[in-house]
Design a protein around this motif. Structure first.
Motif, PDB file in Angstrom:
ATOM      1  N   THR A 154      -7.633   1.049   6.511  1.00 34.44           N
ATOM      2  CA  THR A 154      -8.934   1.564   6.927  1.00 34.44           C
ATOM      3  C   THR A 154      -8.779   2.694   7.927  1.00 34.44           C
ATOM      4  OG1 THR A 154      -9.919  -0.625   6.591  1.00 34.44           O
ATOM      5  CG2 THR A 154     -11.163   0.924   7.940  1.00 34.44           C
ATOM      6  N   ARG A 171      -9.986  -0.197   0.642  1.00 34.09           N
ATOM      7  CA  ARG A 171      -9.508  -1.204  -0.322  1.00 34.09           C
ATOM      8  C   ARG A 171      -9.434  -0.625  -1.730  1.00 34.09           C
ATOM      9  NH1 ARG A 171     -12.731  -4.682   2.903  1.00 34.09           N
ATOM     10  NH2 ARG A 171     -14.506  -4.441   1.486  1.00 34.09           N
ATOM     11  N   GLN A 172     -10.375   0.231  -2.070  1.00 40.31           N
ATOM     12  CA  GLN A 172     -10.380   0.814  -3.409  1.00 40.31           C
ATOM     13  C   GLN A 172      -9.162   1.692  -3.665  1.00 40.31           C
ATOM     14  OE1 GLN A 172     -14.102   2.872  -3.933  1.00 40.31           O
ATOM     15  NE2 GLN A 172     -15.276   0.994  -4.325  1.00 40.31           N
ATOM     16  N   GLN A 223     -14.264  -0.615   2.770  1.00 38.84           N
ATOM     17  CA  GLN A 223     -14.393  -0.809   1.327  1.00 38.84           C
ATOM     18  C   GLN A 223     -13.725   0.329   0.559  1.00 38.84           C
ATOM     19  OE1 GLN A 223     -18.410  -1.565   0.146  1.00 38.84           O
ATOM     20  NE2 GLN A 223     -17.930  -1.791  -2.037  1.00 38.84           N
ATOM     21  N   GLU A 252      -6.382   1.481  -1.820  1.00 35.28           N
ATOM     22  CA  GLU A 252      -5.215   0.753  -1.311  1.00 35.28           C
ATOM     23  C   GLU A 252      -4.543   1.502  -0.154  1.00 35.28           C
ATOM     24  OE1 GLU A 252      -2.746   0.067  -4.730  1.00 35.28           O
ATOM     25  OE2 GLU A 252      -3.837  -1.770  -5.228  1.00 35.28           O
ATOM     26  N   MET A 269       0.836  -1.196   0.000  1.00 35.18           N
ATOM     27  CA  MET A 269       0.000   0.000   0.000  1.00 35.18           C
ATOM     28  C   MET A 269       0.868   1.241   0.000  1.00 35.18           C
ATOM     29  SD  MET A 269      -3.059  -0.888   2.657  1.00 35.18           S
ATOM     30  CE  MET A 269      -4.158  -2.260   2.356  1.00 35.18           C
TER      31      MET A 269
END
Length: 266
Positions: free
Chosen positions: A35, A29-30, A26, A32, A1
């Motif tokens: 959270t 993740r999109q 989510q 990278e 990341m």
């Protein structure tokens, strides 16, 4: 990341994800990113409803300029507020005064976001606790007049915030609580014989809370009077207990004039 500061494109992706009602995990993740990075970014810049990519980008650059450093190549983790230890200590202080821990954390979170209001999702993600815990904590704070609950007309989501008169409302709620204590104790006292020790205990409680409620009826008192403040400063400088003459000697001529003016007004 990738590391480093979030780019404007990443912030736009976060804003778009919020608009699509995606979870922070989510969205992370999109783009990278961790959270925690997305959560901190949103909470720091207005919460889910108030987050705007361009504003967040400008605010980040402004913070960097104020600190006199260029953070472009610094990992996102290094941008965690240097005040966090102090905020944690303040949270512990609230807990020590009797406020539940989750309620204390919610109150500190609301105080330290620029928008001063957050959604339940913001708080769940930011504090790492369940939605039920947030709901219970907000209910506790709301009952004490410390938090206000509103519903977003567009999303129908609840938002929790700090009112402009938060401490006045808290004072009023505390006074109402004292009134209820007084009423309840008085009613129970009447259920016991006059010779009962239990009756006397309830009577003492009713008298205490009724007196406290009366004293609070006028609202929070004014700030410390200037003359009193000067007297306290002189006492602090003296270290040991002072006599009246020693206190007068410890005061400056200007402080004596302030005290004289206070005495004349009273």
């Amino acid at each position: 990341m990738p590391g480093g500061r979030l780019t404007l494109d990443e912030r736009r992706a976060i804003e778009a994800g919020i608009a699509e009602d995606l979870g922070y995990a989510q969205i992370a993740r999109q783009i990278e990113r961790p959270t925690s990075t997305v959560t901190r970014e949103v909470v720091r810049n207005g919460g889910a409803r108030g987050y705007r990519a361009e504003h967040a980008q400008t605010a980040t650059h402004d913070r960097a300029r104020r600190h006199g450093v260029d953070r472009a190549d610094v990992a996102e983790a290094s941008e965690v507020s240097a005040l966090q230890p102090e905020l944690d200590a303040f949270t512990d202080l609230l807990v020590a005064t009797g406020l539940p821990r989750t309620a204390s954390r919610v109150l500190v979170a609301l105080y330290t976001t620029e928008s001063s209001n957050l959604t339940a999702r913001d708080l769940v993600a930011g504090l790492g606790v369940s939605a039920a815990s947030i709901s219970k904590a907000v209910g506790f704070l709301e009952a004490g007049g410390l938090v206000q609950r509103d519903v977003d007309a567009g999303t129908r989501r609840e938002r929790y915030g700090l009112g402009d008169d938060i401490w006045e409302q808290s004072w009023a709620a505390s006074r109402r609580a004292n009134e209820l204590w007084a009423i309840g104790a008085a009613e129970l006292a009447g259920r016991y014989p006059e010779s009962s020790r239990v009756r006397r205990r309830f009577e003492e409680a009713a008298e205490f809370f009724e007196r406290l409620s009366r004293q609070m009826a006028g609202g929070p008192g004014p700030a410390v009077e200037p003359g009193l403040a000067e007297t306290l400063k002189a006492l602090a400088r003296g270290g040991a207990p002072l006599t009246a003459s020693q206190l007068e000697a410890a005061l400056t001529p200007q402080q004596r004039r302030v005290l004289a003016g206070d005495s004349a007004r009273s």
